[in-house]
Write a protein that holds these residues in place. Structure first.
Motif, short mmCIF file in Angstrom:
data_model
loop_
_atom_site.label_atom_id
_atom_site.label_comp_id
_atom_site.label_asym_id
_atom_site.label_seq_id
_atom_site.Cartn_x
_atom_site.Cartn_y
_atom_site.Cartn_z
N GLY A 158 -8.00 -6.74 9.47
CA GLY A 158 -8.36 -5.41 9.00
C GLY A 158 -7.24 -4.77 8.22
O GLY A 158 -6.07 -5.15 8.36
N HIS A 159 -7.58 -3.79 7.42
CA HIS A 159 -6.62 -3.14 6.54
C HIS A 159 -6.76 -1.63 6.67
O HIS A 159 -7.88 -1.11 6.77
CB HIS A 159 -6.85 -3.53 5.08
N GLY A 160 -5.63 -0.92 6.63
CA GLY A 160 -5.68 0.53 6.66
C GLY A 160 -6.47 1.05 7.84
O GLY A 160 -6.26 0.66 8.99
N THR A 161 -7.43 1.93 7.57
CA THR A 161 -8.20 2.54 8.65
C THR A 161 -9.22 1.59 9.27
O THR A 161 -9.73 1.86 10.36
CB THR A 161 -8.93 3.80 8.13
N THR A 162 -9.55 0.47 8.62
CA THR A 162 -10.47 -0.47 9.27
C THR A 162 -9.76 -1.31 10.32
O THR A 162 -10.41 -1.96 11.14
CB THR A 162 -11.14 -1.44 8.27
N ALA A 163 -8.42 -1.30 10.32
CA ALA A 163 -7.67 -2.12 11.28
C ALA A 163 -7.98 -1.70 12.72
O ALA A 163 -8.00 -2.54 13.62
CB ALA A 163 -6.18 -2.02 11.01
N GLU A 164 -8.21 -0.42 12.95
CA GLU A 164 -8.49 0.03 14.30
C GLU A 164 -9.81 -0.51 14.82
O GLU A 164 -9.96 -0.78 16.01
CB GLU A 164 -8.47 1.56 14.37
N VAL A 182 -3.37 -7.13 11.10
CA VAL A 182 -3.60 -5.76 10.64
C VAL A 182 -2.61 -5.44 9.53
O VAL A 182 -1.42 -5.69 9.64
CB VAL A 182 -3.50 -4.72 11.79
N ASP A 183 -3.13 -4.90 8.46
CA ASP A 183 -2.34 -4.57 7.27
C ASP A 183 -2.33 -3.07 7.08
O ASP A 183 -3.39 -2.45 6.92
CB ASP A 183 -2.95 -5.28 6.05
N SER A 184 -1.14 -2.46 7.14
CA SER A 184 -0.97 -1.05 6.79
C SER A 184 -1.77 -0.11 7.69
O SER A 184 -2.65 0.62 7.24
CB SER A 184 -1.35 -0.81 5.32
N LEU A 185 -1.47 -0.16 8.99
CA LEU A 185 -2.05 0.82 9.90
C LEU A 185 -1.77 2.23 9.39
O LEU A 185 -0.69 2.50 8.85
CB LEU A 185 -1.44 0.67 11.29
#
Length: 426
Positions: A158-164, A182-185
């Protein structure tokens, strides 16, 4: 249940490797459909496939940019349009909000909150539960995709806000997650930008020629904010004029140093603002503001006018953590989702690789380590010195990820010298 369907045009145009499309219906008779694109690797593989959650909630996945993961990792990749976005149904589109435009929403916050409330009321009448699309609930939607495609183990990315959403999936179904990348929480979407500007200024001073071309970015930042608050700048674009004040400049810094142009563009951008001489960066900001919907430029990490932002999905994703921040309070109340003050559950027992940029305007270095301690204390954290937001767009960090996935997941990835390369200001 997975039902194969013809791929829409935006997939067929962008995805070159062998692929197929379809929808996952979590329960028989349920109206919800989760759209997925399945991309095959060049050589068939028994390795755990990659479940890709896209780049930032509210955005349709960049199919063309994500499809090459199959070739780079040698694994099948399943790209998911998270519920509420893209081709998944029902959609959380809010035409009531998007029709206002960024300028109207900035000048009249009451109209924006009224439009958000109207969108929520309409969706509720249609039977859509907007609170059902917060990240904690999206994890179960991802689990339904895993079950429908009948694969026992997955790499979740996941990336950014989708990582959560991916982290929530790993919390509830750890036995099915081989690894989480996870990329760029997003640690704080409203963080003070001064440390970022100071860090870029220090790097500019260290590069021969940067100060000569652009001056001192830190001084330009302070001068431009002060001056634009007193006397906003009007930037002419082909279809009108856009007003830039101090608050808009701050949003512009977040927008520019995210995935749009990256931190290396910041000295030139601030020099244009401080001297009140619009160049290519201020012109691009003004042109984007002229056509962007509200809650896009500077509010979410990725705001590009050629990619649709689903405002409802953005609100459902951001409000649990951002509802008390300036700019979010009124709209989150109108959307009916307030800040979740509960301590997050630690993710343990699942190998986690967390990638971040040292110059990320949404997750600065002083917060990212403490954020990871709260979310995934055993994560292997890799930082890209020149990186902004979404660092997997860079070959160096992709190499780190691919090597780690091919090796011992319990061990930290091998350090790559390129991670320490500074940005180049040109």
């Amino acid at each position: 249940m997975f039902v194969e369907r013809a791929c829409p045009d935006d997939v067929e145009v962008l995805v070159v490797p062998a692929h197929r499309c379809g929808v996952v219906v979590p329960e028989p008779g349920e109206p919800e459909e989760i759209f997925v694109v399945v991309v095959e690797p060049p050589v068939p593989s028994d390795a755990a496939p990659v479940l890709e959650t896209g780049v930032d909630l509210g955005m349709t996945p960049a199919y063309g940019g994500l499809a090459p993961i199959a070739q780079r990792t040698g694994r099948r990749v399943v790209i998911v349009d998270l519920p509420g976005t893209g081709h998944s149904q029902p959609s959380l589109d809010c035409p009531e909000v998007e029709s206002l435009g960024d300028a109207t929403a900035s000048d009249d916050p009451a109209r924006l909150t009224d439009a958000v409330a109207a969108c929520r009321a309409r969706l509720q009448r249609e039977g859509v539960d907007v609170a059902g699309l917060i990240p904690a609930r999206l994890g179960e939607a991802l689990a339904a995709v895993m079950t429908a495609l009948d694969e026992p183990r997955w790499v979740v990315m996941g990336h950014g806000t989708t990582a959560e959403a991916g982290r929530q999936l790993a919390l509830t179904h750890p036995e099915r997650v081989e690894a989480l990348v996870v990329d760029s929480l997003v640690a704080d979407p409203g963080i003070d930008l001064d440390p970022l500007v100071i860090a870029v200024s220090d790097l500019c001073r260290a590069e021969p020629g940067c100060r000569r071309r652009y001056g001192d970015p830190e001084q330009d930042w302070r001068r431009a904010r002060r001056d634009l608050d007193r006397r906003p700048l009007s930037v002419d674009i082909p279809h009108g004029t856009v007003r830039i004040d101090g608050a808009t400049l701050e949003r512009g810094v977040r927008w520019l140093t995210g995935p749009v142009e990256g931190p290396a563009a910041l000295p030139a951008f601030l020099e244009e603002a401080a001297t009140r001489r619009p160049g290519p960066h201020l012109q691009l900001l003004a042109a984007t503001l002229s056509v962007a919907p509200p809650l896009c430029v500077g509010y979410v990490p990725k705001c590009e006018t050629d990619e649709r932002l689903v405002i409802g999905a953005t609100l459902s994703a951001q409000c649990p953590t951002a509802a008390q921040l300036p700019g979010w309070q009124g709209v989150c109340r109108a959307w009916g989702i307030t800040t979740d003050q509960a301590d997050p559950t630690h993710l343990t027992g699942v190998p986690v690789l967390a990638l971040s940029g040292r110059l990320d305007p949404f997750a600065p270095p002083e917060l990212i380590d403490s954020h990871l301690q709260r979310l995934a204390p055993d994560a292997h954290h890799v930082e890209l010195a020149a990186g902004g937001h979404n660092v997997l767009g860079v070959e160096c960090t992709r190499t780190v990820r691919n090597t780690w996935l091919a090796g011992d997941l319990d061990q930290p990835p091998s350090p790559e010298p390129c991670l320490q390369d500074p940005p180049t200001f040109d």
